[in-house]
Scaffold this motif. Structure first.
Motif, mmCIF file in Angstrom:
data_model
loop_
_atom_site.group_PDB
_atom_site.id
_atom_site.type_symbol
_atom_site.label_atom_id
_atom_site.label_comp_id
_atom_site.label_asym_id
_atom_site.label_seq_id
_atom_site.Cartn_x
_atom_site.Cartn_y
_atom_site.Cartn_z
ATOM 1 N N ASP A 11 74.263 -3.172 -53.898
ATOM 2 C CA ASP A 11 75.727 -3.156 -53.957
ATOM 3 C C ASP A 11 76.334 -3.975 -55.086
ATOM 4 O OD1 ASP A 11 75.586 -1.644 -51.648
ATOM 5 O OD2 ASP A 11 76.153 -3.293 -50.309
ATOM 6 N N THR A 12 75.515 -4.697 -55.851
ATOM 7 C CA THR A 12 76.053 -5.651 -56.817
ATOM 8 C C THR A 12 75.387 -5.539 -58.184
ATOM 9 O OG1 THR A 12 74.467 -7.404 -56.263
ATOM 10 C CG2 THR A 12 76.490 -7.321 -54.948
ATOM 11 N N VAL A 13 75.991 -6.247 -59.124
ATOM 12 C CA VAL A 13 75.442 -6.396 -60.470
ATOM 13 C C VAL A 13 75.369 -7.895 -60.745
ATOM 14 C CG1 VAL A 13 75.875 -5.998 -62.923
ATOM 15 C CG2 VAL A 13 76.419 -4.210 -61.258
ATOM 16 N N LEU A 14 74.259 -8.349 -61.283
ATOM 17 C CA LEU A 14 74.093 -9.762 -61.602
ATOM 18 C C LEU A 14 74.928 -10.127 -62.821
ATOM 19 C CD1 LEU A 14 72.499 -12.418 -61.000
ATOM 20 C CD2 LEU A 14 70.818 -11.613 -62.667
ATOM 21 N N LEU A 15 75.801 -11.110 -62.660
ATOM 22 C CA LEU A 15 76.586 -11.633 -63.778
ATOM 23 C C LEU A 15 75.867 -12.792 -64.458
ATOM 24 C CD1 LEU A 15 80.132 -11.695 -62.122
ATOM 25 C CD2 LEU A 15 79.279 -10.065 -63.837
ATOM 26 N N GLY A 16 75.069 -13.529 -63.699
ATOM 27 C CA GLY A 16 74.351 -14.690 -64.222
ATOM 28 C C GLY A 16 73.976 -15.623 -63.099
ATOM 29 N N GLN A 17 73.723 -16.853 -63.462
ATOM 30 C CA GLN A 17 73.316 -17.851 -62.480
ATOM 31 C C GLN A 17 74.063 -19.146 -62.731
ATOM 32 O OE1 GLN A 17 69.078 -17.982 -63.225
ATOM 33 N NE2 GLN A 17 68.687 -16.574 -61.529
ATOM 34 N N PHE A 18 74.439 -19.795 -61.642
ATOM 35 C CA PHE A 18 74.909 -21.172 -61.655
ATOM 36 C C PHE A 18 73.700 -22.029 -61.290
ATOM 37 C CE2 PHE A 18 79.465 -19.837 -60.271
ATOM 38 C CZ PHE A 18 79.841 -19.623 -61.581
ATOM 39 N N PRO A 19 73.816 -23.339 -61.326
ATOM 40 C CA PRO A 19 72.658 -24.166 -60.981
ATOM 41 C C PRO A 19 72.033 -23.841 -59.622
ATOM 42 C CG PRO A 19 74.294 -25.506 -62.058
ATOM 43 C CD PRO A 19 74.921 -24.144 -61.850
ATOM 44 N N LEU A 20 72.847 -23.491 -58.615
ATOM 45 C CA LEU A 20 72.309 -23.165 -57.293
ATOM 46 C C LEU A 20 72.289 -21.666 -57.019
ATOM 47 C CD1 LEU A 20 71.301 -24.039 -54.452
ATOM 48 C CD2 LEU A 20 73.729 -24.153 -53.771
ATOM 49 N N CYS A 21 73.315 -20.969 -57.429
ATOM 50 C CA CYS A 21 73.536 -19.598 -56.957
ATOM 51 C C CYS A 21 73.368 -18.535 -58.026
ATOM 52 C CB CYS A 21 74.964 -19.473 -56.421
ATOM 53 S SG CYS A 21 75.278 -20.431 -54.934
#
Length: 153
Positions: A11-21
């Protein structure tokens, strides 16, 4: 080992990563909608995270909410971790407008998703990538499939 729930992958597209999420865009053009998923194995509730991770999740969530609300001039932000359909801990950040299709009711389960067209998706991924860029960490999959075999955690 952390892996993203199959429903979230679909259902989603990865935008990127934060340090945890992992930072995901919900593929529903009816609402600007970002989902945060802590990269931790077998976590269902925020209280299952360590205290430091709970604080990090709160910080990342507040940042996303503020950035989305300001950018889109939101009337309201719906922020929630429901877990009724997908048990993996994930936090929804939905920008709401008084003229959106389900206002003032909640978005969850109200209408079927309307996926972005290819050109709309390219634009929104770019816009949100720039909007969140000062907190995003490098990832090879930005803007691509959100499937993640990341074994960092």
């Amino acid at each position: 080992m952390y892996s993203l729930d199959k429903q979230l992958q679909q259902d989603t597209v990865l935008l990127g990563q934060f340090p945890l999420c992992d930072v995901l865009l919900m593929n529903d053009s009816q609402y600007p909608w970002v989902i945060l998923v802590p990269r931790r194995a077998s976590i269902r509730e925020s209280y299952h995270l360590s205290q430091d991770e709970q604080h990090q999740l709160s910080d990342e969530s507040a940042y996303v909410s503020q950035r989305l609300a300001d950018f889109f001039e939101a009337v309201s932000m719906n922020v929630a971790a429901l877990g009724n359909v997908v048990s993996q801990l994930h936090v929804h950040h939905v920008v709401r407008f008084s003229d959106d299709p389900t206002w003032p009711k909640p978005v969850w389960g109200a209408l079927p998703a309307k996926p972005y067209s290819k050109s709309e998706l390219t634009k929104v991924v770019g816009d949100l990538g720039r909007l969140l860029s000062d907190k995003l960490i490098e990832t090879e999959q930005v803007g691509g499939s959100s499937s993640d075999d990341n074994d960092l955690y």
